[in-house]
Write an enzyme that holds these catalytic residues in place. Structure first.
Site, short mmCIF file in Angstrom:
data_model
loop_
_atom_site.label_atom_id
_atom_site.label_comp_id
_atom_site.label_asym_id
_atom_site.label_seq_id
_atom_site.Cartn_x
_atom_site.Cartn_y
_atom_site.Cartn_z
CG ASP A 425 22.23 25.32 30.26
OD1 ASP A 425 21.73 24.26 30.65
OD2 ASP A 425 23.02 25.40 29.30
CG ASP A 761 24.32 17.08 32.26
OD1 ASP A 761 23.97 16.45 31.25
OD2 ASP A 761 25.37 17.72 32.35
NE ARG A 860 18.66 12.14 33.40
CZ ARG A 860 19.08 12.06 32.15
NH1 ARG A 860 18.35 12.55 31.17
NH2 ARG A 860 20.21 11.50 31.85
#
Lengths: 1230, 338
Positions: A425, A761, A860
Site C-alpha cells: 500500500d 491515490d 486508484r
C-alpha cells in the site's frame, strides 16, 4: 465549542464550484424508485426499540473476528487438528492400540498424540483469545447516543442499535454506517477521512439533506422521527440507494449522505446521524472476508513428503504382512514352540490371509515411527520461539509509537524467507502522509538548499563508494598509461566531491535535530526573514507568496497556546503551502464568507499588516482539471486570478509574455521531480473589471443551470478564464516518506524482491511517490495504461477493453524488442483499466507484462482490486507474495497474499488484525524478511529434512528386524526407548537447530541481501535435498542395523562368556542411533551457542542417564532392560567400540559430502562464513565493500540503481575533466 | 486530564519495548566451526589413525579365541527313523556320543554353548508369552494372563508359565577327556540380576509340563526358580533366530589335539522346524568370542578415511580454492547479464 460556533457561521459550500453546490430545486430529482429484493431494509429513525423485534431486528453492532467461540472451540479445533493427515493416522493408531493387534502399549500411542494435539490446540486458543481482545477493544469504544428527550449519553459501540441517533465528534471514528443529518456547519457539510476504507488521504466532503439541516442541537431530536427505506447490507463502498421519508415527504439518499464505519470525522466539530447498518452489516465489515488459514509452502511440501512416507509405510507394512502370511501358512505349523493356531486367529496357519490382515494393522502401527508424530509439535514449538524472537527484536521496535513487531500467526515464519513479490500500500505504509515544503523556483531562480531524502541517500551512497580508491572508478579515471596520472590527483579530485557530498549529509543531520516545523523543511536565507526583498524580481516573489497564502480552500485555526495558526486543509499539500507562506511572513489568518485575510510581515515594519482579499470566485481542484484557481479583488480593487496546478496544464495556458521563466522553471521542475518531489506550477493573471464581469455572468449562469451538463458547462467556463496566465514559479513538496523507506526498498530490491505498489491515490501522486522511493527514475521507460474515456463508441465498455488490450500488447512487444539489458520498465495502471485487465481473458497477458517490468504501480484501486491483483500474482506466478498495508482497505490483499503484514502504530487496527505479522514501520520489513525470514526458512527447512532423516533411520531398523522375527511384529527396542526417541532424546537438539541456527550473522544478512535469494529459489528444501536426506536416513538405518546384528550375531559379547539377548542388542542399537543422529545434527549446525551444545550432547548424556535409572528401577517396570547398562553393557568393551564404529560409519558420507561440497562447490553463505572466519572482512575492508556492492547489481529499481546512474554520470564528467585538465593537474599536484 | 493520559501512555509504551538480552536478540556468543581443508584432512586422518589400531587390536583378540563347533542334530538321530517321531517318543534312546579334537590349547574357563538355528525366540507371540511378575513373587502366581496358551493346567496356574519356559531347551552334555570326566560348572551362567531380582528365590515350579502337550525340559520342583540357571539363560530371549546360549563352563585348560568325548542326551526337538543344533566350546577374550568382523570393520573404516583424506588432498592440489576467496561467490561466478 466557541470555535464551533464561529465556524458555524460559514457556509462552506460557497467555496466550491462543483462538488457541493447543487441547484436548490430538489423537485427535479424524485425519490429513488426501487422495490423488491435487495432493497428491503427499513430503518425507523430515533425509534431503535422498533428494531428489537422481528422482522426488523437487524444485527447488533457487536463485531467478532474470532474463529471460534467457547462452544464451538472444542469440536472445531479438534476437527482442524485432525485435518492433518498425520494426526488422523495417529488417531487411528491410538484407537487400534487399544486392541491386541498393537505391538506397543496403548499409553505409548495415546500420550504423545494427546500432547501434540493439545499443544497445537492451546496455541490456537491463545491466538483466538488475542483476536477476541482486539474485538472487545473496538466493541467497548464509546459514542454519544440519543437516549430520549433530547438527552445524549455515552454508550459502548456494541450496544448501538439501528435507528439510534448518534452524535460523533471531531477526530472520532463512526461506530456504524450512519446517515448524516446535520453537522456543526450551517449547511450540513462534514469532512470525512476514509483512509481505513480506501486508503485515500484527502478529505471527502459529505453533505446532509436540506430537509434535516435544522437538527443541529441535542434538543431538536426530542421528537424527531423519520423512516428510511434503503438497500440491504452489501459490500459496495461507493454506492448507496435509499429514500428518507420525513414529514410526509420522500427524499432520495445517495452515498454522499452516508458516513461509513471506520472512517473518521475531520475538520468538523460534530455531526448528527442515524444508524443504518450496524456491526457485520456495515459496509466495511461486509468487505471483510473470513481470514483464511494460511499454510506456508514448506508446510505444503512437507505434506507431500508425509504422503511419500505414508506410501513407504504402507509398502513395508504390506511386505511385512505378506511375509508374515507366508510364514504363518508354511512354517508356523512346524514351529511347535509357538503352539499355533491361537484362538484369535492372529496366528492361524489355516487362515493365513486373516492373520495377514491383522498383522497389516500391527505393522502399520509398528512402522509409524517413519512418520514423526513429534514433527508437527516440534515445528510448532520452534515457530512459537521464532515468533518470540521476532516480537522481541529490539531493532524492529518503533520508539515513536512504542510498538514492537509482532508475529501474529507463527505458522508463516519460514514463508518470510521465500517472498518473491511484495505488494505494498502507499499511504501510511510508504509515506507518512505528511507534506513538507522543501524547495521552490521563483521567477527562474531555485531556492531551498535542503536535500530531499532521495538526494541525501544518494549522496551518502556515493560518499561511501568514493571513500577509498575504488579500482573500478580509478580505471575509468585513469587510462591504461598510468604514468600520466598519479593516484594523488585522482584522490584529491574525488575527495573534493566527497566533501561536498558530506556537507549535504551533515546539513541534513543537523537540521534533524532542530525542532522542525511540521510541513516545512525549507531552508534558504535568501527568502527567509524578509531577505527576499533583497532578491531580484521581488514582485514575483511577492506574488508567489500571495498565491501560496490565498489560493486554497483551507480554514485557519488559532492555536491559543502558541499564538500561531494551524490550517485544516483538504489535502496535506495545501497545508504545507500555507505553513510555508506563514513562515515566509504571509500568514493566512481568517476566512469569512467572502474574504480571506492575510497578515503580511515585512522586516521594515514592526507589526504585520493585515490585508483583506475579497474572494470573487473559486474554481476548485478536480483530478480532471489538475488545477485550481481563485479570483480575488485586492485592497486596491485590482482583480487577480491566482492559479496553481500541474506544470503541464499551467504551461499550456501561459500567455506569450508569461513565458519569461519557462525554461529555467522547467529545468528546476525536472530536477525536483528527479529527487522525488511533488511539484506544482504557480501562475497568475490580472483581470480587467469588464472582462471579469462578463465572465462572471456566464459563470453564474452555468452554476445555476440545471441538468446533466452543468459540470461540463462549468468546466468550459472556468477554462475560459484560466488562460493567458503568467508563470510565477513552482513549488516542490516532499511527500514525507516514512523513515528509511527508500533504503528499505533498495535493500529489498537487492534481495531480489519485486515491489508492486497498489494505492487508492491518484496516478500523479502515485508516480511522485514512485519517484520518491526510487521505484521510478528518470530514464526508466514508463508504460502507462489508462482507460480512455473519450471513446463514445456504441459499446464503450468493449471499446475501453480493446484499447487496454492493445496497450498491453504494445507494451509487451516493446519490452520484447528492447535490446539494452539495463533498460528498465515501469508499469503504471489505474483502477479502471485494472477492472478490465483483471478479467479472465486478459489477466495473464497483463501479468506477463507486469512481471517483465521492474516496478509496477497500480493507482486508484479499490480494496477488492487490491485483493484480486494479489491473487493474480499469487496464482499466476506461483510464487510467494507478501502484502503490506496499514488500513482497512488493505485487509483484502493482506488476507489474500501468502503473507499479510500490517503496519501497526497508526490508528486503524483492521489491517493489523487481519495480518500475519505486524510491524510499526515499513522499514522493518527489511529486517523481517532478510534476517528473520532468511533464518527461519533455513532453520525450518533443515529441521524438517533432519526430522525425516532421523525417523527414517530409526523406523527402518524396526522393519529390518522384522525380517528376522518371522515378520511377527516384535520390536527390538523396549517400548520406553521408542516413546522417548521422538519426545525427549532427539527432539530438543532439532528444536535448538530450528530456533538458534544462523548460517550467517544478522549483519551479514543485511550486508548481503543477495543471500536472501536462497529462499525464493528454495535451495534448502528442494526435492534433491529432501531425497538426499532420506537417502542418508536409509543408509544410516542399514549401517546401524546390520553392523549391530553382525557384531552381536551369535558370539559371546564379553569376557564372561554371555551372549547378547534381545534387550542387549536392542539397547546397543539404540545407543548407536542416539549417537549417530545427534552427531549428524551437530554436523548440520554451523552455529553453536552453549544451548546447542547443551541440548545435543545433553541428549546423548540423557540417554545414558535414562538407561541407568531405568535399569535401576524394579524389573516390574524395566523388564528385560533391568540393570542392562550397569551389569551387561557398560563393562563390555564391545558395546563401546560398536557405538564408535557405527557412529563414525553413519556420519562418514555426510561429512565427506559437506567437506567436498564446501571445498569444491561452495555456496554463497559458505564463502561468506569463511571470509568472516578468517577475519578477511576486517583485513581487507575494500574487498568486503566491493563484494557487498557487487551482490546487489541485479536491481533495476531502488536507490542503488539510481545512484549507479548518477555515478555513471559523475564518471563521465570526471573523464571529460581529465581529458581536458589531465596534464595540468599532474603538474599542480607535484 | 490529557497530561495524565500522556504519562500513562508513555509508561505503557516503555513496557512494550522488548528488553535487550543477548538471548532474545539472538546474539549469544557462538562458535562457528568451519570445515577448512586442514580440519577436513586432520579429521579424516585422525579417524584413520585411531581406527586402524583399534581394528588390529580387536582382530588379534578375536584371533586368540579358540572355538570348537560341532553340529550334532543330523548325526545323533538314526537315519532310518522318522525324526520327529523319534525325538518325541519317550522310549527311544537319545544318547549320542561325539568326539571333538581341540585344535589349539584352550585356557580355562572354556565356555560351553548350545546353538540353535532357525528357532524364532524373537517371535512376538513367543516373547510376549511370559509373566515377569509371576516369576518374581510367589504371591503373583495367578498372574498368568500374558502366558496363553501355556497359562493354566486344569485351571491351576503353571509356574513358570508361558511359551518361553515351556519350550525350555533340554539337551544335556557330558564331557570326558581320555576317560576322565571333565566337570562342567553350571553355576553362574545366568546374569546376577536375573538370579537376584527377576526370578524369585521363593518361587518354585508348579504344574510345569503337566499339560497335554509337553514342550521342552522339565524343572525340579524343589529348587527355586532363581537357582534354575538353565531356565534363566533360556528366558533371556535371543535377538535373532540363530543364537547361542551358555550351557556351562569347563574350569580347566584343554590341551591342543586332546580328544574330548561328549555324551549328548539329544532330547530337544529341533527337527520339527528344521533347526540345527550345535555344541560349541569357546574361550573368550576382552571382546568376547570369535568376532573378526569388528576388527575388520574398524580397519575398513579407518582405511576408507585415509583414502578420503588422500583424495581430498589430491583434489585440492589439482583444484585449490583459497577459503574465503570472494571470487567463488555466485555473483562473481555467474556475473549478472549472462
Amino acid at each position: 465549542m466557541a470555535r464551533g460556533r464561529i465556524r458555524a457561521k460559514l457556509r462552506r459550500s460557497n467555496l466550491y464550484t462543483f462538488a457541493c453546490l447543487r441547484p436548490t430545486t430538489q423537485e427535479t430529482e424524485g425519490p429513488h424508485q426501487f422495490q423488491g429484493p435487495g432493497y428491503s431494509r427499513m430503518v425507523y429513525c430515533n425509534q431503535p426499540h422498533v428494531h428489537e423485534k422481528k422482522p426488523l431486528r437487524y444485527r447488533s453492532n457487536y463485531i467478532s473476528t474470532t474463529k471460534y467461540n467457547i462452544v464451538t472451540f472444542l469440536p472445531k479445533a479438534i476437527f482442524e487438528q485432525f485435518r492433518r493427515v498425520a494426526n488422523l493416522y495417529f488417531l487411528l493408531a491410538a484407537i487400534l492400540s487399544l486392541t491386541p493387534v498393537a505391538p506397543f502399549s496403548a499409553v505409548s500411542m495415546i500420550a504423545p498424540l494427546a500432547f501434540v494435539v493439545g499443544l497445537s490446540m492451546a496455541k490456537e486458543a491463545l491466538e483466538d483469545w488475542r483476536r477476541f481482545m482486539q474485538d472487545m477493544k473496538v466493541n467497548l469504544r464509546k459514542t454519544s447516543v440519543h437516549k430520549g428527550d433530547g438527552v445524549f449519553g455515552y454508550r459502548s459501540w456494541r450496544k448501538l442499535r439501528v435507528g439510534d441517533i448518534v452524535k460523533v465528534e471531531k477526530d472520532k471514528f463512526f461506530p456504524a454506517d450512519i446517515l448524516l443529518l446535520s453537522s456543526s456547519y450551517e449547511d450540513g457539510i462534514c469532512y470525512v477521512e476514509t483512509m481505513n476504507l480506501d486508503g485515500e488521504t484527502n478529505l471527502k466532503v459529505k453533505r446532509a439533506l436540506e430537509a434535516t439541516l435544522a437538527f443541529d442541537e441535542d434538543l431538536s431530536f426530542k421528537d424527531f422521527t423519520a423512516t428510511i427505506r434503503c438497500e440491504d447490507p452489501n459490500p459496495n463502498l461507493y454506492t448507496f440507494v435509499g429514500n428518507l421519508e420525513y414529514d410526509r415527504q420522500v427524499y432520495p439518499l445517495d452515498p454522499s449522505q452516508i458516513l461509513l464505519r471506520d472512517s473518521k470525522l475531520r475538520n468538523t466539530a460534530y455531526v448528527y446521524g442515524v444508524v443504518i447498518f450496524t456491526g457485520h452489516d456495515s459496509k466495511v465489515m461486509q468487505n471483510a472476508t473470513k481470514s483464511p488459514s494460511k499454510r506456508s509452502k514448506i508446510e505444503k511440501q512437507m505434506d507431500k513428503i508425509i504422503y511419500i512416507l505414508f506410501t513407504l509405510l504402507v509398502l513395508i507394512s504390506l511386505i511385512s504382512s505378506i511375509g508374515f502370511a507366508i510364514k504363518v501358512k508354511y512354517q508356523l505349523p512346524n514351529w511347535w514352540y509357538l503352539q499355533a493356531p491361537d484362538s484369535q486367529n492372529f496366528y492361524n496357519p489355516l487362515r493365513p490371509e486373516l492373520s495377514g490382515t491383522f498383522h497389516l494393522v500391527t505393522a502399520l502401527i509398528l512402522y509409524g515411527y517413519l512418520i514423526p508424530i513429534s514433527l508437527y509439535v516440534s515445528i510448532e514449538v520452534v515457530k512459537v520461539l521464532q515468533a518470540l524472537f521476532i516480537n522481541k527484536d529490539i531493532n524492529m521496535y518503533d520508539e515513536e509509537t512504542g510498538t514492537p513487531a509482532q508475529a501474529r500467526t507463527s505458522n508463516l515464519n519460514e514463508e518470510l524467507g521465500q517472498v518473491d513479490t511484495i505488494l505494498s500500500d502507499k499511504t501510511g505504509t510508504l509515506t507518512c502522509n505528511q507534506m513538507d515544503f522543501l524547495k521552490c523556483s521563483i521567477a527562474g531562480t531555485s531556492y531551498g538548499k535542503k536535500a530531499s531524502d532521495v538526494e541525501v541517500a544518494a549522496a551518502k551512497q556515493m560518499a561511501m563508494d568514493l571513500e577509498g580508491p575504488d579500482p573500478e572508478l580509478a580505471n575509468v579515471v585513469t587510462p591504461k598509461n598510468h604514468t600520466t596520472l598519479p593516484w594523488e590527483t585522482n584522490g584529491q579530485e574525488l575527495r573534493a566531491s566527497e566533501i561536498e557530498l558530506e556537507a549535504v549529509i551533515t546539513s541534513k543531520d543537523e537540521t534533524d535535530r532542530k525542532p522542525a516545523i511540521k510541513g516545512f523543511s525549507f531552508e534558504d536565507d535568501h527568502l527567509m526573514d524578509g531577505n527576499w526583498l533583497k532578491e531580484p524580481n521581488t514582485d514575483f516573489i511577492l506574488l508567489f507568496f500571495r498565491i501560496l497564502s490565498l489560493c486554497h480552500t483551507a480554514i485557519p485555526e488559532l492555536n491559543e497556546e502558541t499564538g500561531t495558526f494551524t490550517y485544516e486543509a483538504e489535502s496535506p499539500d495545501e497545508g504545507a503551502f500555507l505553513v510555508a507562506a506563514r513562515e515566509f511572513g504571509f500568514e493566512f489568518c481568517k476566512r469569512t464568507q467572502s474574504s480571506v485575510f492575510v497578515r503580511e510581515r515585512y522586516p521594515s515594519f514592526d507589526k504585520p499588516v493585515e490585508r483583506e482579499f475579497k474572494v470573487l470566485n473559486l474554481l476548485d481542484f478536480t483530478s480532471k482539471r489538475k488545477r485550481m484557481s481563485v479570483i480575488l479583488r485586492d485592497e486596491n480593487g485590482h482583480i487577480l486570478l491566482l492559479c496553481k496546478g500541474a506544470d503541464s496544464i499551467i504551461f499550456d495556458r501561459l500567455s506569450k509574455n508569461g513565458k519569461m521563466f519557462i525554461e529555467s522553471t522547467t529545468k528546476h521542475l525536472n530536477e525536483y521531480g528527479e529527487v522525488g518531489l511533488r511539484t506544482l506550477a504557480l501562475a497568475y493573471r490580472k483581470l480587467d473589471e469588464a472582462e471579469y464581469t462578463a465572465w462572471n455572468e456566464e459563470f453564474c449562469k452555468a452554476k445555476t443551470s440545471i441538468g446533466g451538463d452543468r459540470e461540463g458547462m462549468l468546466e468550459r467556463v472556468s477554462d475560459m478564464m484560466e488562460r493567458e496566465l503568467i508563470l510565477v514559479g513552482a513549488t516542490a513538496v516532499e511527500d514525507k516518506l516514512q523513515k528509511g523507506v527508500p533504503q528499505c526498498i533498495d535493500k529489498l530490491a537487492q534481495a531480489g524482491l519485486k515491489l508492486w505498489v497498489l494505492t487508492g491515490d491518484k496516478m500523479e501522486t502515485a508516480i511522485n511517490i514512485g519517484f520518491a522511493c526510487s521505484l521510478l527514475r528518470q530514464g526508466m521507460k514508463q508504460i502507462c495504461i489508462a482507460a480512455n474515456a473519450d471513446s463514445l463508441a456504441q459499446d464503450p465498455k468493449k471499446a475501453v477493453k480493446d484499447s487496454i488490450s492493445m496497450q498491453i500488447a504494445n507494451a509487451s512487444q516493446m519490452i520484447k524488442l528492447e535490446k539494452d539489458p539495463h533498460a528498465a520498465f515501469a508499469l503504471i495502471i489505474d483502477g479502471k483499466s485494472l477492472t478490465y485487465a483483471l478479467e479472465d481473458d486478459m489477466k495473464y497477458q497483463f501479468l506477463n507484462l507486469a512481471v517483465d517490468c521492474a516496478s509496477v504501480i497500480c493507482c486508484r484501486v479499490s480494496p477488492k482490486q487490491k485483493a484480486l491483483v494479489t491473487r493474480l500474482v499469487k496464482e499466476g506466478t506461483g510464487k510467494t507474495t507478501l502484502a503490506i498495508g496499514d488500513g482497512a482497505n488493505d485487509v483484502g490483499m493482506i488476507q489474500e497474499a501468502d503473507i499479510g503484514v500490517g503496519i501497526s502504530g497508526v490508528e486503524g487496527m483492521q489491517a493489523v488484525m487481519a495480518s500475519d505479522f505486524s510491524i510499526a514501520q515499513f522499514r522493518f520489513l527489511e529486517r523481517l524478511l532478510v534476517i528473520h525470514g532468511h533464518w527461519c526458512y533455513k532453520r525450518i527447512a533443515q529441521m524438517i529434512c533432519y526430522f525425516f532423516y532421523k525417523n527414517i533411520a530409526f523406523g527402518l531398523t524396526l522393519f529390518y528386524f522384522e525380517a528376522f522375527t518371522g515378520f511377527s511384529g516384535q520390536s527390538v527396542y523396549d517400548d520406553w526407548y521408542m516413546i522417548l526417541f521422538n519426545v525427549v532424546l532427539t527432539s530438543l537438539p532439532v528444536i535448538s537447530l530450528g530456533v538458534f541456527e544462523q548460517d550467517v550473522s544478522s549483519e551479514v544478512c543485511l550486508q548481503f541481501p543477495a543471500l536472501y535469494q536462497q529462499g525464493p529459489k528454495n535451495l534448502f528444501f528442494d526435492w534433491y535435498r529432501i531425497f538426499g536426506w532420506m537417502g542418508n536416513g536409509l543408509y544410516t538405518s542399514l549401517i546401524i542395523f546390520f553392523l549391530n546384528v553382525i557384531i552381536f550375531y551369535d558370539q559371546a559379547f564379553r569376557a564372561g562368556g554371555q551372549t547378547a539377548d534381545m534387550s542387549a542388542v536392542g539397547t546397543t542399537m539404540f545407543t548407536c542411533i542416539i549417537w549417530a543422529v545427534n552427531c549428524q545434527i551437530a554436523l548440520t549446525m554451523s552455529h553453536f551457542t552453549w544451548i546447542q551444545h547443551f541440548l545435543v550432547w545433553g541428549s546423548v548424556v540423557t540417554w545414558y542417564v535414562f538407561l541407568f535409572i531405568y535399569g535401576e528401577m524394579s524389573p516390574v517396570f524395566s523388564g528385560n532392560a533391568y540393570k542392562i547398562l550397569v551389569e551387561a553393557l557398560a563393562p563390555a568393551p564391545i558395546y563401546w567400540s560398536t557405538t564408535l564404529i557405527v557412529t563414525v560409519a553413519c556420519n562418514l558420507p555426510y561429512l565427506t559430502h559437506i567437506a567436498f561440497q564446501r571445498c569444491f562447490n561452495p555456496m554463497d553463505h559458505h564463502v561468506i562464513q569463511e571470509i568472516k572466519y578468517y577475519g578477511k572482512d576486517v583485513e581487507d575492508r575494500h574487498m568486503w565493500r566491493r563484494e557487498r556492492s557487487k551482490a546487489r547489481q541485479k536491481t533495476k529499481i531502488g536507490f542503488t540503481a539510481r545512484v549507479d546512474a548518477r555515478i555513471r554520470q559523475l564518471k563521465g564528467k570526471l573523464q571529460k575533466k581529465y581529458s581536458t585538465l589531465g596534464g595540468r593537474s599532474t603538474l599542480a599536484s607535484s | 486530564m490529557s497530561s495524565g493520559e500522556g504519562s500513562s501512555q508513555s509508561s505503557s509504551k516503555k513496557s512494550r519495548q522488548p528488553k535487550y538480552s543477548r538471548f532474545t536478540q539472538q546474539e549469544l556468543p557462538a562458535c562457528k566451526p568451519i570445515l577448512t581443508p586442514g580440519l577436513v584432512v586432520t579429521t579424516f586422518i585422525l579417524v584413520g589413525v585411531i581406527f586402524i589400531p583399534i581394528g588390529l587390536l580387536s582382530l588379534s583378540a578375536s584371533e586368540r579365541v579358540v572355538e570348537i563347533v560341532d553340529r550334532y542334530d543330523e548325526d545323533c538321530i538314526p537315519s532310518d527313523q522318522e525324526k520327529t517321531a523319534f525325538i518325541q517318543s519317550d522310549k527311544t534312546n537319545k544318547t549320542c556320543v561325539r568326539s571333538l579334537t581341540v585344535p589349539k590349547k584352550m585356557q580355562h574357563p572354556v565356555y560351553i554353548y548350545y546353538q540353535l538355528d532357525n528357532f524364532y525366540q524373537n517371535h512376538r507371540r513367543y516373547v510376549k508369552s511370559r509373566s515377569d511378575k509371576q516369576l518374581r513373587n510367589p504371591e503373583n502366581e495367578d498372574l498368568t494372563s500374558p502366558c496363553e496358551p501355556e497359562a493354566r493346567v486344569d485351571n491351576k496356574p503353571i509356574v513358570p508359565c508361558g511359551l518361553v519356559a515351556w519350550s525350555l531347551f533340554n539337551d544335556t552334555y557330558g564331557f570326558s577327556v581320555g576317560g576322565m570326566n571333565l566337570s562342567v560348572n553350571k553355576k553362574d551362567i545366568a546374569w546376577d540380576s536375573d538370579k537376584n531380582y527377576k526370578f524369585g528365590s521363593k518361587v518354585y515350579p508348579k504344574n510345569f509340563q503337566q499339560g497335554s502337550l509337553i514342550g521342552g525340559g522339565k524343572l525340579d520342583e524343589k529348587i527355586p526358580l532363581s537357582e534354575q540357571e538353565d531356565l534363566l539363560v533360556w528366558m533371556r530371549t535371543a535377538a535373532l533366530p540363530s543364537f547361542r546360549k551358555l550351557y556351562g563352563r569347563i574350569e580347566q585348560d584343554l590341551e591342543a589335539n586332546e580328544m574330548i568325548t561328549v555324551v549328548i542326551q539329544n532330547n530337544y526337538n529341533a527337527y520339527a522346524f528344521g533347526g540345527k543344533k550345535k555344541l560349541v566350546l569357546s574361550t573368550t577374550t576382552w571382546i568376547g568370542g570369535k568376532n573378526s568382523f569388528l576388527g575388520l570393520g574398524y580397519i575398513t573404516i579407518g582405511g576408507l578415511c585415509l583414502f578420503i583424506a588422500t583424495t581430498f588432498i589430491v583434489m585440492y592440489l589439482i583444484k585449490p580454492r583459497p577459503y574465503g576467496d570472494p571470487s567463488y561467490l555466485s555473483w562473481n561466478r555467474n556475473p549478472p547479464g549472462n
